[in-house]
Enzyme design. Sequence first.
Site, PDB file in Angstrom:
ATOM      1  N   CYS A  54       0.853  -1.176   0.000  1.00 15.51           N
ATOM      2  CA  CYS A  54       0.000   0.000   0.000  1.00 15.51           C
ATOM      3  C   CYS A  54       0.899   1.238   0.000  1.00 15.51           C
ATOM      4  CB  CYS A  54      -0.899   0.001   1.234  1.00 15.51           C
ATOM      5  SG  CYS A  54      -1.824   1.549   1.435  1.00 15.51           S
ATOM      6  N   ASP A  61      -0.377  -5.831   0.268  1.00 13.70           N
ATOM      7  CA  ASP A  61      -1.636  -6.081  -0.436  1.00 13.70           C
ATOM      8  C   ASP A  61      -1.472  -7.380  -1.212  1.00 13.70           C
ATOM      9  OD1 ASP A  61      -3.173  -3.789   0.267  1.00 13.70           O
ATOM     10  OD2 ASP A  61      -2.035  -2.583  -1.164  1.00 13.70           O
ATOM     11  N   VAL A  76       5.700 -13.979 -24.081  1.00 16.64           N
ATOM     12  CA  VAL A  76       6.513 -13.614 -22.926  1.00 16.64           C
ATOM     13  C   VAL A  76       7.070 -14.900 -22.313  1.00 16.64           C
ATOM     14  CG1 VAL A  76       4.599 -13.572 -21.250  1.00 16.64           C
ATOM     15  CG2 VAL A  76       6.639 -12.205 -20.829  1.00 16.64           C
ATOM     16  N   GLU A  77       8.333 -14.874 -21.947  1.00  9.84           N
ATOM     17  CA  GLU A  77       8.968 -16.035 -21.309  1.00  9.84           C
ATOM     18  C   GLU A  77       8.524 -16.052 -19.853  1.00  9.84           C
ATOM     19  OE1 GLU A  77      11.140 -18.371 -19.051  1.00  9.84           O
ATOM     20  OE2 GLU A  77      11.844 -16.292 -18.951  1.00  9.84           O
ATOM     21  N   HIS A  95      -3.869  -0.508  -6.194  1.00 13.99           N
ATOM     22  CA  HIS A  95      -4.273  -1.686  -6.963  1.00 13.99           C
ATOM     23  C   HIS A  95      -4.422  -1.366  -8.452  1.00 13.99           C
ATOM     24  CE1 HIS A  95      -4.819  -3.272  -3.066  1.00 13.99           C
ATOM     25  NE2 HIS A  95      -6.127  -3.118  -2.941  1.00 13.99           N
ATOM     26  N   GLU A  96      -5.058  -0.245  -8.727  1.00 11.02           N
ATOM     27  CA  GLU A  96      -5.300   0.138 -10.120  1.00 11.02           C
ATOM     28  C   GLU A  96      -3.993   0.345 -10.878  1.00 11.02           C
ATOM     29  OE1 GLU A  96      -8.786   1.470  -7.578  1.00 11.02           O
ATOM     30  OE2 GLU A  96      -6.620   1.523  -7.382  1.00 11.02           O
TER      31      GLU A  96
END
Length: 156
Positions: A54, A61, A76-77, A95-96
């Site tokens: 946070c 979080d 993507v590896e 979070h966003e």
Amino acid sequence: MNDDESKKLAPRYLGQDSALPTSPEVATLDYVSNPRAGELFLTRFAAPEFTSLCPVTGQPDFAHLVIDYAPGETIVESKSLKLFLGSFRNHAAFHEDCTVGIGRRLFDEMQPIWLRIGGYWYPRGGIPIDVFWQSGGPPEGLWVPEQGVASYRGRG
């Protein structure tokens, strides 16, 4: 593909001891040639134990991330993706920002046909926060299953 392009797509982490990057900004994602380039299919990565901090309290979080994409010329590896996601453990962001930032970086660097990410975050302050981002509508003919993560129900 010339030799320079081949070297750019050679995985740096696969088969090597690799330290966790100190932040998402210094983490490097590896991309390799799509073995099925030109074919429409979906790849899914699930990270059920994603963690970040946070930005206000510094408390951890937790989220369950689901990343779906239809590859273009590269994929993507997975070890580099694991290290990139792990680099968020000491990264302070809402979070966003985490969810959209991960999706945007993968989309911008890998240039898939389509990408979406679902961030199913565990409650903060008693409120679960789910964040979703996608690059646009899925291409016609692509099978896109539900992400399969139920909304947070507490004790059920």
